[in-house]
Scaffold this active site. Structure first.
Site: not given
Length: 347
Positions: A116-118, A290, A121
């Site tokens: 998730h998120s970072l 988010h 990525i």
């Protein structure tokens, strides 16, 4: 480790079992929660910036299958995991290396990744760098590396911020402390109120300690150096080129109330390539902020289950290979039997 579940079940809805694990790495250990059978290679699951493995406590019970496992880790400097050595910068390469160390430790031939998120990525970046080492990847409101403008001036600014945060991290002084209600607000307010107040305790549990100076108050334990932004990145042209090499199945989702954190066209340019290069590219919009996977996991879980249904559970593995299960006797943080935990878990 049943006591871990009991502490959280008392205040939270999750009844899915996990076991606290510690994985050795060169600078200490990576801590995490192993959901499901220990004799299966798990889906290695990565949280977002300044969050921790508690981020997935509401989602994973909805994804449990008899023969599928998940290992949700605390990234370095987050949760219960060791911080990087003093003076070392937290950049995405540290997270990529962490995945390499974990894979080497367990002798996994490939990785299955979710983030998730970072964490998304990081999972995507690992797949981009080592496309033959990943059998599938799921990216939740975060995937391709972000492309920042004015990178030279931003690097100079971040280096100066790092020096300040590194000095703060090395200080023996206790960080500022707050009440639990104030703590929940500090988790809730950033990023357009992404984390609902009632679910903030899932992120606080592995992220705070009782203050020694101010009874009844708490301070954040995550590494202050995490506040410093990234140093380096990839140009958009290179990210697009490398996307052609990602052939494994990939799931991506964007939250309807989330941000892109860069020019949104950058994301859709890469998505267009993935739809042609991947054996199965599944892109979905998810209602919510988010942190929709934490606030409203029931809205995302069916899409994830559908994607995972086409992926066979991983092959059996040989035990933990030297990683250890952590008991509450070894680390009282695992259960938090103090009175503040009861209040916290019922927040």
């Amino acid at each position: 480790m049943q006591s871990v579940g009991k502490v959280l079940v008392r205040g939270f809805a999750s009844k899915a079992p996990w076991q606290e694990v510690a994985i050795p790495i060169p600078w200490g250990e990576i801590r995490g929660k192993w959901w499901g059978p220990l004799d299966r290679r798990p889906i290695l699951t990565l949280h977002g910036w300044q969050d921790n493995s508690g981020s997935f406590d509401r989602l994973l019970p909805l994804l449990q299958e008899e023969q599928r496992s998940f290992l949700t880790i605390d990234l370095p400097g987050h949760g219960f995991s060791s911080r990087l050595p003093p003076g070392v910068y937290y950049d995405f390469t540290a997270y990529i290396l962490t995945l390499q160390y974990i894979a080497q430790h367990f002798q996994w031939p490939k990785l299955s990744l979710m983030g998730h998120s970072l964490g998304g990525i990081t999972a995507y970046s690992y797949t981009m760098l080592y496309p033959q080492q990943v059998d599938f990847v799921l990216c939740l409101d975060g995937a391709k590396p972000l492309v920042q403008k004015n990178r030279s001036s931003l690097m100079a600014k971040n280096l100066q911020a790092f020096l300040r945060n590194n000095a703060y991290a090395m200080s023996a002084e206790e960080p500022p402390s707050y009440s639990l209600e104030e703590m929940k607000q500090r988790v809730h307010l950033p990023n357009r109120r992404s984390v609902a107040v009632e679910f903030a305790p899932y992120l606080l549990y592995r992220n705070i300690e009782p203050s020694r100076r101010s009874p009844g108050q708490f301070y954040f334990t995550r590494d202050p150096r995490l506040r410093t932004g990234a140093l380096m990145g990839f140009p958009q042209e290179e990210i697009v080129t490398e996307a052609h090499h990602i052939t494994c199945p990939i799931f991506l989702c964007k939250s309807t109330e989330g941000s892109y954190f860069e020019e949104k066209e950058n994301f859709y340019q890469v998505l267009d390539v993935l739809r042609r290069s991947s054996a199965h590219c599944d892109f979905q919009y998810v209602e919510g902020t988010h942190h929709a996977h934490l606030n409203q996991p029931e809205g995302l879980a069916p899409q994830l289950r559908q994607f995972l249904a086409r992926r066979s559970p991983a092959e059996p593995q040989v035990g933990l290979n030297g990683a250890r299960l952590v008991s509450e006797t070894e680390d009282p943080r695992v259960t938090r039997n103090g009175s503040w935990v009861t209040d916290h878990s019922r927040c």
